[in-house]
Design a protein around this motif. Structure first.
Motif, PDB file in Angstrom:
ATOM      1  N   SER A  64      15.617  34.408 -19.457  1.00 13.91           N
ATOM      2  CA  SER A  64      16.362  34.709 -20.820  1.00 13.91           C
ATOM      3  C   SER A  64      17.471  33.800 -21.422  1.00 13.91           C
ATOM      4  O   SER A  64      17.466  33.396 -22.317  1.00 13.91           O
ATOM      5  CB  SER A  64      17.071  36.091 -20.471  1.00 13.91           C
ATOM      6  OG  SER A  64      16.016  37.018 -20.344  1.00 13.91           O
ATOM      7  N   VAL A  65      18.109  33.056 -20.375  1.00 13.93           N
ATOM      8  CA  VAL A  65      19.315  32.105 -20.767  1.00 13.93           C
ATOM      9  C   VAL A  65      18.437  30.935 -21.148  1.00 13.93           C
ATOM     10  O   VAL A  65      18.783  30.197 -22.248  1.00 13.93           O
ATOM     11  CB  VAL A  65      20.019  31.807 -19.468  1.00 13.93           C
ATOM     12  CG1 VAL A  65      20.750  30.600 -19.909  1.00 13.93           C
ATOM     13  CG2 VAL A  65      20.934  32.990 -19.244  1.00 13.93           C
ATOM     14  N   VAL A  66      17.447  30.423 -20.427  1.00 10.43           N
ATOM     15  CA  VAL A  66      16.778  29.347 -20.777  1.00 10.43           C
ATOM     16  C   VAL A  66      15.984  29.466 -22.149  1.00 10.43           C
ATOM     17  O   VAL A  66      15.933  28.609 -23.002  1.00 10.43           O
ATOM     18  CB  VAL A  66      15.404  28.802 -19.746  1.00 10.43           C
ATOM     19  CG1 VAL A  66      14.684  27.646 -20.154  1.00 10.43           C
ATOM     20  CG2 VAL A  66      16.375  28.495 -18.500  1.00 10.43           C
ATOM     21  N   TYR A  94      17.715  34.357 -15.632  1.00 13.17           N
ATOM     22  CA  TYR A  94      17.280  32.834 -15.616  1.00 13.17           C
ATOM     23  C   TYR A  94      16.695  32.445 -16.897  1.00 13.17           C
ATOM     24  O   TYR A  94      17.042  31.658 -17.789  1.00 13.17           O
ATOM     25  CB  TYR A  94      16.812  32.425 -14.412  1.00 13.17           C
ATOM     26  CG  TYR A  94      17.022  30.844 -14.484  1.00 13.17           C
ATOM     27  CD1 TYR A  94      17.952  29.771 -14.693  1.00 13.17           C
ATOM     28  CD2 TYR A  94      15.525  30.270 -14.567  1.00 13.17           C
ATOM     29  CE1 TYR A  94      17.576  28.386 -14.569  1.00 13.17           C
ATOM     30  CE2 TYR A  94      15.342  28.993 -14.749  1.00 13.17           C
ATOM     31  CZ  TYR A  94      16.258  28.146 -14.881  1.00 13.17           C
ATOM     32  OH  TYR A  94      16.183  26.775 -14.869  1.00 13.17           O
ATOM     33  N   GLY A 127      17.100  31.662 -24.458  1.00 15.24           N
ATOM     34  CA  GLY A 127      18.014  31.529 -25.551  1.00 15.24           C
ATOM     35  C   GLY A 127      18.403  29.980 -25.767  1.00 15.24           C
ATOM     36  O   GLY A 127      18.725  29.889 -27.178  1.00 15.24           O
ATOM     37  N   LEU A 128      18.350  29.440 -24.835  1.00 20.31           N
ATOM     38  CA  LEU A 128      18.891  27.910 -25.093  1.00 20.31           C
ATOM     39  C   LEU A 128      17.597  27.288 -25.997  1.00 20.31           C
ATOM     40  O   LEU A 128      18.177  26.452 -26.839  1.00 20.31           O
ATOM     41  CB  LEU A 128      19.241  27.101 -23.746  1.00 20.31           C
ATOM     42  CG  LEU A 128      20.626  27.512 -22.974  1.00 20.31           C
ATOM     43  CD1 LEU A 128      20.659  26.892 -21.827  1.00 20.31           C
ATOM     44  CD2 LEU A 128      21.514  27.372 -23.938  1.00 20.31           C
ATOM     45  N   ALA A 129      16.687  27.647 -25.507  1.00 23.03           N
ATOM     46  CA  ALA A 129      15.482  26.877 -26.687  1.00 23.03           C
ATOM     47  C   ALA A 129      15.721  27.150 -27.838  1.00 23.03           C
ATOM     48  O   ALA A 129      15.356  26.658 -28.840  1.00 23.03           O
ATOM     49  CB  ALA A 129      14.146  27.403 -26.045  1.00 23.03           C
ATOM     50  N   LEU A 155      18.302  28.224 -29.412  1.00 24.27           N
ATOM     51  CA  LEU A 155      19.514  27.816 -30.076  1.00 24.27           C
ATOM     52  C   LEU A 155      19.105  26.137 -30.518  1.00 24.27           C
ATOM     53  O   LEU A 155      19.625  25.845 -31.528  1.00 24.27           O
ATOM     54  CB  LEU A 155      20.585  27.755 -29.469  1.00 24.27           C
ATOM     55  CG  LEU A 155      21.221  29.240 -29.114  1.00 24.27           C
ATOM     56  CD1 LEU A 155      22.370  29.281 -28.046  1.00 24.27           C
ATOM     57  CD2 LEU A 155      21.787  29.707 -30.333  1.00 24.27           C
ATOM     58  N   ALA A 156      18.506  25.514 -29.640  1.00 23.17           N
ATOM     59  CA  ALA A 156      18.125  24.196 -29.868  1.00 23.17           C
ATOM     60  C   ALA A 156      17.145  24.217 -30.972  1.00 23.17           C
ATOM     61  O   ALA A 156      17.131  22.869 -31.527  1.00 23.17           O
ATOM     62  CB  ALA A 156      17.522  23.426 -28.547  1.00 23.17           C
TER      63      ALA A 156
END
Length: 81
Positions: A71-73, A69, A75-77, A79-80
Motif C-alpha cells: 500500500s505504501v509503495v 508495504y 501510494g508512492l507510485a 504520488l509520483a
C-alpha cells in the motif's frame, strides 16, 4: 495448491509483468498493475513455497505486513505519477 501449480502461476504472473513492459506500458496504471502482480506473486511464495498455508496465524501476519508495504509503495507510485 501444489508447488507445481504455484510455480506455473508464478511463471504466468511473471509473463504478465514482462508483457506489460515489453509493449511499452507506462504511467501510473502500468506501475500499479506491475505492483499488483508482484503482490500476488509474493503471496503465492509465502503461502505455498514457505508453506504458511499450514500456519494461518503466521500467514495472516505476513499478509498484513505485505499489504502495508505494498500500500505504501503503491501510494508512492500514485504520488509520483
Amino acid at each position: 495448491m501444489t508447488v507445481t501449480q504455484a510455480w506455473l502461476s508464478l511463471i504466468a504472473l511473471s509473463l504478465g509483468s514482462t508483457l506489460l513492459a515489453l509493449f511499452g506500458a507506462s504511467g501510473i496504471w502500468a506501475a500499479l498493475a506491475i505492483l499488483a502482480l508482484a503482490w500476488i506473486k509474493a503471496q503465492l511464495i509465502l503461502r505455498v513455497y514457505l508453506n504458511l498455508q499450514s500456519a494461518p496465524g503466521w500467514a495472516r501476519g505476513f499478509a498484513l505486513v505485505l499489504a502495508i508495504y505494498m500500500s505504501v509503495v503503491m501510494g508512492l507510485a500514485v504520488l509520483a505519477g
